[in-house]
Motif scaffolding. Structure first.
Motif, mmCIF file in Angstrom:
data_model
loop_
_atom_site.group_PDB
_atom_site.id
_atom_site.type_symbol
_atom_site.label_atom_id
_atom_site.label_comp_id
_atom_site.label_asym_id
_atom_site.label_seq_id
_atom_site.Cartn_x
_atom_site.Cartn_y
_atom_site.Cartn_z
ATOM 1 N N MET A 193 -32.461 -62.771 -23.710
ATOM 2 C CA MET A 193 -32.302 -62.338 -25.360
ATOM 3 C C MET A 193 -33.929 -62.747 -25.415
ATOM 4 N N HIS A 194 -34.092 -64.484 -25.519
ATOM 5 C CA HIS A 194 -34.883 -64.561 -26.146
ATOM 6 C C HIS A 194 -36.657 -64.731 -25.593
ATOM 7 N N GLY A 252 -37.533 -68.693 -23.085
ATOM 8 C CA GLY A 252 -36.633 -67.609 -22.020
ATOM 9 C C GLY A 252 -35.912 -68.158 -20.938
ATOM 10 N N LYS A 253 -37.245 -68.167 -19.335
ATOM 11 C CA LYS A 253 -37.182 -67.916 -18.844
ATOM 12 C C LYS A 253 -37.233 -69.489 -17.831
ATOM 13 N N VAL A 254 -37.437 -69.964 -18.646
ATOM 14 C CA VAL A 254 -37.346 -71.343 -18.363
ATOM 15 C C VAL A 254 -35.277 -71.676 -18.288
ATOM 16 N N GLY A 281 -30.025 -71.364 -16.190
ATOM 17 C CA GLY A 281 -28.163 -70.748 -15.615
ATOM 18 C C GLY A 281 -28.155 -70.351 -14.182
ATOM 19 N N GLN A 282 -29.612 -69.496 -13.367
ATOM 20 C CA GLN A 282 -29.313 -69.100 -12.260
ATOM 21 C C GLN A 282 -28.994 -70.573 -11.537
ATOM 22 N N VAL A 283 -29.736 -71.721 -11.630
ATOM 23 C CA VAL A 283 -29.674 -72.792 -10.548
ATOM 24 C C VAL A 283 -28.206 -73.411 -10.573
ATOM 25 N N LEU A 288 -33.911 -80.749 -13.771
ATOM 26 C CA LEU A 288 -33.872 -80.959 -15.394
ATOM 27 C C LEU A 288 -34.699 -81.915 -15.609
ATOM 28 N N ILE A 289 -33.823 -82.966 -15.406
ATOM 29 C CA ILE A 289 -34.872 -84.371 -15.849
ATOM 30 C C ILE A 289 -35.424 -84.608 -14.652
#
Length: 70
Positions: A13-14, A44-46, A51-53, A66-67
Motif C-alpha cells: 500500500m505504501h 514500503g519496499k522495506v 513481512g517476507q522475512v 532489522l536491529i
C-alpha cells in the motif's frame, strides 16, 4: 491476519501511495512531494521485505535482522 501478511500488505500500500505522490509531484512541479513519494515507496519496499522475512524465518529472526541493519 498474521503480522507478516500485514507487513507485506501495508508495504504494498505504501509503495502504491508513494508512486502516486511521486507522479503527482512530477506533474505539479513540486520536487518536495516527488521526494516524499519516493521515500514512502522505498519505506514500503522495506516493510514488504520485513513481512517476507517474517513469513520465512519467523518474527524473532526478522527482528534481529532489522536491529543489525539499523
Amino acid at each position: 491476519m498474521k503480522p507478516s501478511t500485514k507487513d507485506m500488505a501495508s508495504g504494498k500500500m505504501h509503495q502504491m501511495k508513494g508512486n502516486a505522490k511521486e507522479k503527482i509531484g512530477k506533474v505539479a512541479g513540486k520536487p518536495d512531494m516527488e521526494m516524499d513519494g519516493r521515500d514512502e515507496h522505498d519505506a514500503g519496499k522495506v516493510q514488504e521485505k520485513v513481512g517476507q522475512v517474517e513469513r520465512v524465518f519467523g518474527k524473532k529472526i526478522a527482528d534481529r535482522i532489522l536491529i543489525r541493519r539499523w
